[in-house]
Design a protein around this motif. Structure first.
Motif, PDB file in Angstrom:
ATOM      1  N   SER A 162     -35.458 -36.507  42.821  1.00 54.86           N
ATOM      2  CA  SER A 162     -36.835 -36.296  42.354  1.00 54.86           C
ATOM      3  C   SER A 162     -37.802 -36.218  43.527  1.00 54.86           C
ATOM      4  O   SER A 162     -38.714 -35.385  43.545  1.00 54.86           O
ATOM      5  N   LEU A 163     -37.595 -37.069  44.507  1.00 55.71           N
ATOM      6  CA  LEU A 163     -38.477 -37.071  45.679  1.00 55.71           C
ATOM      7  C   LEU A 163     -38.322 -35.772  46.474  1.00 55.71           C
ATOM      8  O   LEU A 163     -39.307 -35.225  46.985  1.00 55.71           O
ATOM      9  N   LEU A 164     -37.089 -35.274  46.575  1.00 55.09           N
ATOM     10  CA  LEU A 164     -36.881 -34.018  47.304  1.00 55.09           C
ATOM     11  C   LEU A 164     -37.521 -32.851  46.552  1.00 55.09           C
ATOM     12  O   LEU A 164     -38.153 -31.972  47.157  1.00 55.09           O
ATOM     13  N   TYR A 220     -40.027 -33.111  44.559  1.00 53.50           N
ATOM     14  CA  TYR A 220     -41.460 -33.343  44.698  1.00 53.50           C
ATOM     15  C   TYR A 220     -41.972 -32.835  46.043  1.00 53.50           C
ATOM     16  O   TYR A 220     -43.018 -32.196  46.129  1.00 53.50           O
TER      17      TYR A 220
END
Lengths: 278, 278
Positions: free
Chosen positions: A240-242, A244
């Motif tokens: 999810s962070l990537l 994002y």
């Protein structure tokens, strides 16, 4: 029906309160003598003990311990349970727990009541905490139908909104709407605090209003919870962070290129999309 | 004292209401005939007109137009003003406006009342909108002391909390606490909407709770406002986004390395830091 609850904190205590209203017999276990005494004195449970043996003969057991204690707790009780006893948990991450727990106990079924308050402990427990809140039940292909139905019927008594999902889908979804927000919100606070011009930083702190306050709320929350999410849902959160960061890079790019049309189209899209979550 | 207000929307209308309570004489200009009639009929202003000449003889003028109209409006009125008339604006970005406006009119002084509602227009105007809200006044080295003092005395009547800052410091501070949150919040919505597993996306939309709602609020707001921030505060916003991305990369890195101590120390820091903004 005899209900066992292991861990008499906010979630365990609130479950006990609602189930007692339904005239179910509640057997509560807490590591702390004082909590056991309180729970019994205040009529939150019928019986309470520090000893796990109290719940061996119950029909359905909720493990409401901190997430790290769920598997050890199940492992400790399974040698003593009746084969038909159903065990569920209330952990906020499911896949890593459900896999091991289902191996330890056939009649295990994962669950995640998505309610809470800023408070912790039995004193924070309240009736109808779960009313109208999502309660995700995460059976696997091997979960006995009987266990699913029994848990579902019980959760209906809480007046929760019940969803069924695989443990993996649950964890991906909570990574996106719960764990990712914590990390991006914490990053906001750390970014502003990193401002090296002290006059700018002081002004920023003074004039910060509802926009900053809302966006920074979950990033300023309990660090233990944030850490736990990261540890137990690491792969989904990382993905999810990537994802994002890619979106963030698009925005930075549009800003650098002064591509106002592209930026506006993103902001139009997000304005139109947000109501889908409400 | 005669007060001119150009633009009778939420901000201009609310200023007019508070100043009339103080028995100041209010001259309001709106592009729309209907707004002029309404403002006068409801006693929000003493005089109203579509024609800018109405405010030529006033003592202090608030330009409350959309940000793109501030400089053209000032340019249109300066040939007709008394030399001692003070002009201020209410734009949410200051440096690019204040530079040009100060060149056009010596007695110009920038200002930013940081209050608002989700509503727009004269109908949304309310008394005491600015009470207890920050009002940043941004004089430069060449702003006449008299202009600063007169505006300050007037803003005191609104019961705002007054801060003084250079236009540049103001813009850096609002980039951090107002414009950056919009972009990171919009990126959150777009990230979640980009989930390709439709079952995960649907579950995410259903179980999204207060954490997601708060963190996504400003990113789901008015796209025109977000775009305006990006256009007028581009350099500061870009720098904030680049700083933010570095912090985000640290978090991703700690997650990849399973450096839980470092991640916990960030979350401890952000928990301890957030109250400095409240």
């Amino acid at each position: 029906m005899k209900i066992g609850i292991i861990g008499l904190g906010l979630i365990g205590g609130s479950l006990a309160k609602d189930f007692r209203e339904e005239n179910l017999e509640i057997y509560g276990v807490s590591r702390q003598e004082e909590t056991c005494i309180n729970a019994q004195k205040r009529g939150i449970v019928d019986y309470a003990s520090k000893d796990l043996s109290l719940i061996y003969q119950t029909d359905l057991i909720f493990i409401c311990t901190p997430i790290a204690k769920i598997i050890p707790t199940l492992a400790a009780i399974v040698p003593h349970l009746k084969p038909e006893t159903i065990v569920t948990d209330v952990g906020s991450v499911k896949a890593p727990l459900v896999k091991t727990c289902s191996e330890l106990w056939t009649n295990f079924i994962g669950g995640h009541p998505m309610a809470g308050t800023a408070e912790k402990g039995l004193d924070a427990a309240q009736k109808q905490l779960f009313k109208n809140a999502p309660y995700v039940i995460t059976p696997t292909e091997t979960t006995p139908i009987q266990a699913i139905q029994t848990l579902e019927n019980l959760v209906k008594k809480l007046q929760s909104v019940i969803y069924f999902a695989s443990p993996e889908e649950h964890d991906q979804a909570v990574a996106l709407i719960s764990h990712l927000p914590v990390m991006i919100s914490a990053s906001l606070i750390k970014t502003v605090m990193g401002e090296t011009n002290t006059q700018v930083l002081e002004l920023a702190q003074k004039i910060a209003s509802s926009g900053f306050k809302d966006t920074s709320r979950v990033g300023g929350g309990n660090p233990e919870l944030g850490l736990m999410m990261a540890q137990y849902n690491r792969e989904n959160l990382k993905q999810s962070l990537l994802d994002y960061r890619q979106i963030l890079d698009q925005i930075i790019n549009h800003l650098e290129q002064e591509n106002w049309q592209a930026l506006e189209s993103i902001l139009d899209f997000t304005q139109n999309s947000r109501p889908k979550f409400l």
